[in-house]
Design an enzyme around this catalytic site. Structure first.
Site, PDB file in Angstrom:
ATOM      1  N   THR A 187       0.628  -1.329  -0.190  1.00 36.65           N
ATOM      2  CA  THR A 187       0.272   0.034   0.300  1.00 36.65           C
ATOM      3  C   THR A 187       0.974   1.148  -0.349  1.00 36.65           C
ATOM      4  O   THR A 187       2.108   1.379   0.239  1.00 36.65           O
ATOM      5  CB  THR A 187      -1.092  -0.190   1.597  1.00 36.65           C
ATOM      6  N   GLU A 213       0.193   3.646   2.005  1.00 35.19           N
ATOM      7  CA  GLU A 213       0.379   3.778   3.566  1.00 35.19           C
ATOM      8  C   GLU A 213       1.370   3.757   3.772  1.00 35.19           C
ATOM      9  O   GLU A 213       1.855   4.542   4.786  1.00 35.19           O
ATOM     10  CB  GLU A 213      -1.158   3.590   3.713  1.00 35.19           C
ATOM     11  N   TYR A 218      -1.725  -0.738  10.751  1.00 35.93           N
ATOM     12  CA  TYR A 218      -1.579  -0.906   9.903  1.00 35.93           C
ATOM     13  C   TYR A 218      -0.893  -0.795   9.107  1.00 35.93           C
ATOM     14  O   TYR A 218       0.183  -1.742   8.155  1.00 35.93           O
ATOM     15  CB  TYR A 218      -3.145  -0.307   9.002  1.00 35.93           C
ATOM     16  N   LYS A 262       2.267  -3.063   7.249  1.00 37.47           N
ATOM     17  CA  LYS A 262       2.646  -3.602   5.728  1.00 37.47           C
ATOM     18  C   LYS A 262       3.976  -3.437   5.616  1.00 37.47           C
ATOM     19  O   LYS A 262       5.026  -3.348   4.650  1.00 37.47           O
ATOM     20  CB  LYS A 262       1.636  -2.721   5.110  1.00 37.47           C
TER      21      LYS A 262
END
Ligand code: NAD
Ligand code: TYD
Length: 359
Positions: free
Chosen positions: A138, A140, A164, A168
């Site tokens: 991602t 993010e 999260y 990741k």
């Protein structure tokens, strides 16, 4: 299942993006697809009913943390490539319960890498050369951008904000380590926010559509000024095939639709689409349902992907604009209550989003 096509193991294939990837890869006729999924709350086999009984598709219920079971499947199915999407994926849930994210996204990815490495080493020379471990990540991981400047490139430093995105980021590092240390052929991709059919109705776009259709409040965090860069899920699925087949080993690719919108713009656009397609019985606009609620802690202001490398090296371009993709998405939710209504009828489990969404 036909035996003469390359076999791709898709982890998390019963989730939102994974199911789009399974449908896309099978539709090309160029792959056998083996879907490995634990079927958590986010996994739903009804998203894959188009593939039921298809000769080039198989499903295994399994946990990526279970190395023995994964190893058995890799060998039995003669897997030639892995596309790894299985993850805990919702930021709000990661704030309430971070350990599930560490277990699946970090430990699970490292467990899967261990099984993949042993499998890769067992292959003949030609199969070793064509093998890929494609890690689906991602944007993010790059953290928070100011509202008025900057974009994420493949060289942007990792600066995750939420449990999260931290999990990741850790998984991305493990994947690179398996390449640098053991020589396993990996590729990575970091994508912006996806939307489209079969999206679990705890994420912004499907939540707002479903709440609007049910005459519930549309929860906008803070002032709705946070910016996300949106990509239609089927465009992401095509990009992932391009990364897996044409990406350079050891490289990462940023994927995005050049479609930055504030959250409020997203919600207002959905309201306008619904006003046109399904007017409310009281004659008012769906805009009246918007409710500004307490902001998410550590809420990243803005994400923005520079997809130039993917466009140049992979020849990939999105086919949908945000407006056409959102129109298709709203239409899909209008026509497919059979898929999302049963999910909504199950009680939310007390997460922050559940409390907000249930109002
Ligand atoms: P999702 O939550 O809809 O689906 C995740 C799937 O993984 C589910 O089917 C779930 O059952 C499965 N799963 C979870 N834990 C598992 C485990 N231990 N073993 C096996 N299967 C397990 O997620 P999504 O939105 O489809 O995202 C898929 C991937 O893409 C994730 O890795 C996510 O980080 C990444 N990603 C998502 C977005 C987005 O906007 N949704 C954007 C960029 C990257
Ligand atoms: P989300 O769909 O959870 O994706 P992510 O956090 O991975 O970007 O949220 C998208 C944006 O919408 C994010 O800025 C948070 C915001 N949001 C709301 O304003 N209201 C909501 O009810 C939800 C779920 C998200």
């Amino acid at each position: 299942m036909k035996k003469d096509l390359p076999t791709v193991l898709v982890t998390g294939g019963a989730g939102f993006i994974g199911s789009a990837v399974c449908r896309h890869l099978v539709s090309t006729g160029a792959y056998r697809v083996v879907n490995l999924d634990k079927l958590t709350y986010a996994g739903n086999l009804s998203s894959l009913r188009d593939l039921d009984g298809h000769p080039n598709y198989a499903f295994y219920k399994a946990d990526i943390c279970d190395t023995d079971k994964v190893s058995e499947i890799l060998a039995a199915e003669k897997v030639g490539r892995i596309m790894h999407l299985a993850a805990e994926s919702h930021v709000d849930r990661s704030i309430d319960g971070p350990m599930a994210f560490v277990t699946t996204n970090v430990v699970g990815t490292a467990s899967l890498l261990s099984a993949a490495l042993a499998h890769w080493r067992s292959l003949g020379f030609a199969e070793q050369e064509s093998f890929r471990f494609h890690h689906v990540s991602t944007d993010e991981v790059f953290g928070d951008l100011p509202f008025d400047s900057g974009v994420f490139t493949e060289e942007s430093p990792y600066k995750p904000s939420s449990p999260y995105s931290a999990s990741k980021a850790a998984s991305d590092h493990f994947v690179r380590a398996w390449h640098e240390t053991y020589g396993m052929p990996v590729v990575l991709s970091n994508c912006s926010n996806n939307y489209g059919p079969y999206h679990f109705p705890e994420k912004l776009i499907p939540l707002v559509i479903a709440n609007a259709l049910d005459e519930r409040q549309l929860p906008v965090y803070g002032k709705g000024a946070n910016v996300r860069d949106w990509l239609f899920v089927e465009d992401h699925a095509r990009a992932l095939e391009a990364v897996m087949t044409r990406g350079q080993v050891g490289e990462s690719y940023n994927i995005g639709g050049r479609a930055e919108r504030t959250n409020l713009e997203v919600v207002e656009t959905i309201c306008a689409l619904l006003d046109a397609r399904r007017p409310r019985s009281n004659g008012k606009s769906h805009l009246d349902l918007i409710a500004y609620v307490t902001d998410r802690p550590g809420h990243d202001r803005r994400y923005a992907i520079d997809p130039t490398k993917s466009e140049r090296e992979l020849g990939w371009r999105p086919q949908e604009t945000f407006e056409t993709g959102l129109g298709r998405t709203v239409d899909w939710y209008l026509e497919n209550g059979w898929w999302w209504r049963p999910i909504r009828e199950q009680r939310f489990d007390g997460t922050r989003q559940g409390l907000v969404g249930a109002r």
